[in-house]
Design an enzyme around this catalytic site. Sequence first.
Site, PDB file in Angstrom:
ATOM      1  N   HIS A 521       0.845  -1.207   0.000  1.00 53.63           N
ATOM      2  CA  HIS A 521       0.000   0.000   0.000  1.00 53.63           C
ATOM      3  C   HIS A 521       0.875   1.251   0.000  1.00 53.63           C
ATOM      4  O   HIS A 521       0.706   2.146  -0.846  1.00 53.63           O
ATOM      5  CB  HIS A 521      -0.909  -0.016   1.223  1.00 53.63           C
ATOM      6  CG  HIS A 521      -1.758   1.205   1.376  1.00 53.63           C
ATOM      7  ND1 HIS A 521      -3.087   1.243   1.048  1.00 53.63           N
ATOM      8  CD2 HIS A 521      -1.458   2.458   1.843  1.00 53.63           C
ATOM      9  CE1 HIS A 521      -3.577   2.445   1.291  1.00 53.63           C
ATOM     10  NE2 HIS A 521      -2.607   3.205   1.777  1.00 53.63           N
ATOM     11  N   GLU A 522       1.806   1.316   0.942  1.00 53.92           N
ATOM     12  CA  GLU A 522       2.648   2.506   1.032  1.00 53.92           C
ATOM     13  C   GLU A 522       3.549   2.637  -0.191  1.00 53.92           C
ATOM     14  O   GLU A 522       3.837   3.754  -0.644  1.00 53.92           O
ATOM     15  CB  GLU A 522       3.479   2.467   2.318  1.00 53.92           C
ATOM     16  CG  GLU A 522       2.666   2.445   3.603  1.00 53.92           C
ATOM     17  CD  GLU A 522       1.681   3.599   3.717  1.00 53.92           C
ATOM     18  OE1 GLU A 522       1.926   4.662   3.098  1.00 53.92           O
ATOM     19  OE2 GLU A 522       0.663   3.448   4.414  1.00 53.92           O
ATOM     20  N   HIS A 525       1.939   4.602  -2.866  1.00 60.16           N
ATOM     21  CA  HIS A 525       2.150   6.040  -2.698  1.00 60.16           C
ATOM     22  C   HIS A 525       3.543   6.433  -3.190  1.00 60.16           C
ATOM     23  O   HIS A 525       3.726   7.468  -3.840  1.00 60.16           O
ATOM     24  CB  HIS A 525       2.034   6.427  -1.223  1.00 60.16           C
ATOM     25  CG  HIS A 525       0.641   6.453  -0.684  1.00 60.16           C
ATOM     26  ND1 HIS A 525      -0.377   7.166  -1.267  1.00 60.16           N
ATOM     27  CD2 HIS A 525       0.091   5.865   0.427  1.00 60.16           C
ATOM     28  CE1 HIS A 525      -1.489   7.033  -0.553  1.00 60.16           C
ATOM     29  NE2 HIS A 525      -1.231   6.238   0.471  1.00 60.16           N
ATOM     30  N   HIS A 528       3.779   6.719  -6.873  1.00 57.15           N
ATOM     31  CA  HIS A 528       3.098   7.936  -7.317  1.00 57.15           C
ATOM     32  C   HIS A 528       4.056   9.129  -7.254  1.00 57.15           C
ATOM     33  O   HIS A 528       4.040  10.015  -8.127  1.00 57.15           O
ATOM     34  CB  HIS A 528       1.875   8.187  -6.434  1.00 57.15           C
ATOM     35  CG  HIS A 528       0.827   9.043  -7.059  1.00 57.15           C
ATOM     36  ND1 HIS A 528      -0.290   9.461  -6.368  1.00 57.15           N
ATOM     37  CD2 HIS A 528       0.696   9.582  -8.288  1.00 57.15           C
ATOM     38  CE1 HIS A 528      -1.054  10.195  -7.153  1.00 57.15           C
ATOM     39  NE2 HIS A 528      -0.473  10.298  -8.331  1.00 57.15           N
TER      40      HIS A 528
END
Length: 732
Positions: A521-522, A525, A528
């Site tokens: 999940h992290e 980020h 991105h």
Amino acid sequence: MSTKSILMAMALGLAGLAPLSAQDSAAPMSPTPVAAEHPACAWEQYPRWSKFTTDQLVKDIRFGLETAKKNIAAICAVTPEQATFDNVFGAYAAMSDDLNYADSMLATLASNMDSPEIRQAQESLIPELSEFSASLIANTQLWQVVKSAAAQPWVKQLSPARQRYVQQVVDSFREGGADLSPEQKKHLAQINERLSMLSLEFGKRVLDSTNAWQHVVTDKAQLDGMSDAWLEKAAHAAQEKGFGTPENPQWLITMDIDSVFEVLRNCTVPATRKLCWEGRQTVGAGKYDTADVVAEVMQLRKECAELLGFKTYADMTTAHRMVGSGDNALKFVDGMAAKVLPSFHEECEQLKAYQEKKTGEKVDKMNPWDTSFYAYQMKKEMYDFDPDSLRPYFEAESVRKGMFGIAAKLYGINFTEVPTVCLKPGEELPAGKAEVWHPEVRLFEVRDNATGRHLGSFYMDLYPRPSKRAGAWVSPMAFGESGKDGQPRRPHLATLCGNLTAATKTKPALYSHYDVETIFHEFGHMLHNMLSDTELVAHAGSCVAWDFVELPSQLNENWTWEPAALATYAKHYQTGETIPAELVQKLNNGRFFMPATDEMAQLRVAKLDLEMHTKYDQLFKGKDLDAASLELLKPWSMETTVPSRSIMRNLTHCLCGGYAAGYYSYKWAEVLAADAFSRFEKEGVLNPATGRAYRESVLKQGDSKPAADVFRDFMGRDPNPDALLKKEGLLK
């Protein structure tokens, strides 16, 4: 809250505009010739962490403030005839580069190496930052220059990204209070300064109460059901605190997620589970009670919104997000709940029936310390699957390499580890190494395969310690500006931090599947931010509409479930055997176990957050926080024998972070992610062509265009609002 967060939030009236909350997240890399005297203001490829004493950081942040004031004066001197994008809007975007970069250092240390000195430094800076922030909104000359420049004919000749930024800056001034009277501006400044202090206080009380609770078990029988690996780690933790010996062990339970929550799920002894549940209720309560802080924050946010012309604080924060308004956000949350509630009530009855079956006793209401335990046991029994059987296949280094490998294949990039060292102040930096703030921290470079270009670098700090805040997060520290005269963009810089399962004396770090989901999940980020390539730094990376920011992270979780992806990194830490297909099948069989219960858990938080920021006076003012929260959420909850305290007592996301009136965005973005991943499912979950399209359409774009357009560019259509519930089997 970081000093930069305080600055930008107050300067922009807490309006939550995407590009300007982007500045809240990271500073553009803008080297200044001040490295010797102000090391935290001078961009280096890798910061010299040992130079950043708290005294130095305070000194550098004050230097950054003075530099910003000079930059503002230069903008104010621009006449309408002289105005250009660069000397007005470009200068405005870069006015606090030195300040922002110095703050990135302080914010990183505050999150990972908290200390009384850091707290004192943050508090000492608030009055100065408050005064500076208020001066931006109060500066009528600055506003006139911006307003006049925005009305010039040349604006229409700018690129779409630059036109977008001009409008965003104008909106930020208007909605930040630039047109208020002097008295109103003064009042707004006072509100924002007080909110900044309250944010720091809330974070301190939550962290201190989290660290304050621990329980030492001396009788192993009280830990029946706990795995050997958990017991070994708990015994080691106890010995480090002076409890027990290798020959006569004792076991320490703490608030770490892989400590207390594992007990609540696995321990067969109700008294031990009850003790741990009661421990969880002390966070933000008792000696460290946060209810008074919550009440004052909500009242001040309400005042702030009304002063700025908004009906509610939720309307203010959502004005430039995909959802558009607080009412729309509530309709979204209420609408999802309406679809899920029938299944949720069925699942609650199933869980009570399961407990009755296992205990032989009638269950009218479950104890809150029993719900996780019986749900976990029911899942294991239904699917003949023990989640701990996955741990041997999720050795930390194998997971990391696999995660990097999947990203490399999909997005055409590669990763290289940078040798690091943790130094004390005054020590020399060895040649060929970069500094880190703690010996456990690692550093990686990201490069593009096709061009060899250095896209960015990030630190990884993954394991718990008392000085680190709870949870997991990515913090952009600096976004690289576009190069001049054909030179490449400067690399981005960020941190990826967490509190995952650490190694023990006898075993390497063996992750739970939840740990694996968390790091993926992290890492979504992080991708991105690393793969961002926007015209303007203000639009870079995760500086997007807040209800779009979780799309890349939640989409990236899918590669922790897909058999083809798992086969690349789920290897037995002792034998090297790839995870068996039948084990992967069992994992996926239970992926959406009690999906309505999981949905309602998040929707309850989103509901509480939105209602507190829209109807605080009617529902909460003057009432007990726990009782008012319980009354609001009762129709959405399983009734238990003992009520839990309000999650708002310790919800730092909403009281200290950017999720105030924005917690709904997790669910909003989860809908987007479920829909977007359907393209990968159709074209191949490891298909490089799909990965490149996603990189170009989404990861590269940042906030250079509206989030809805970014989604349409990738999917070729608007989002399907039912995508998530259909995926979970809650809608046909």
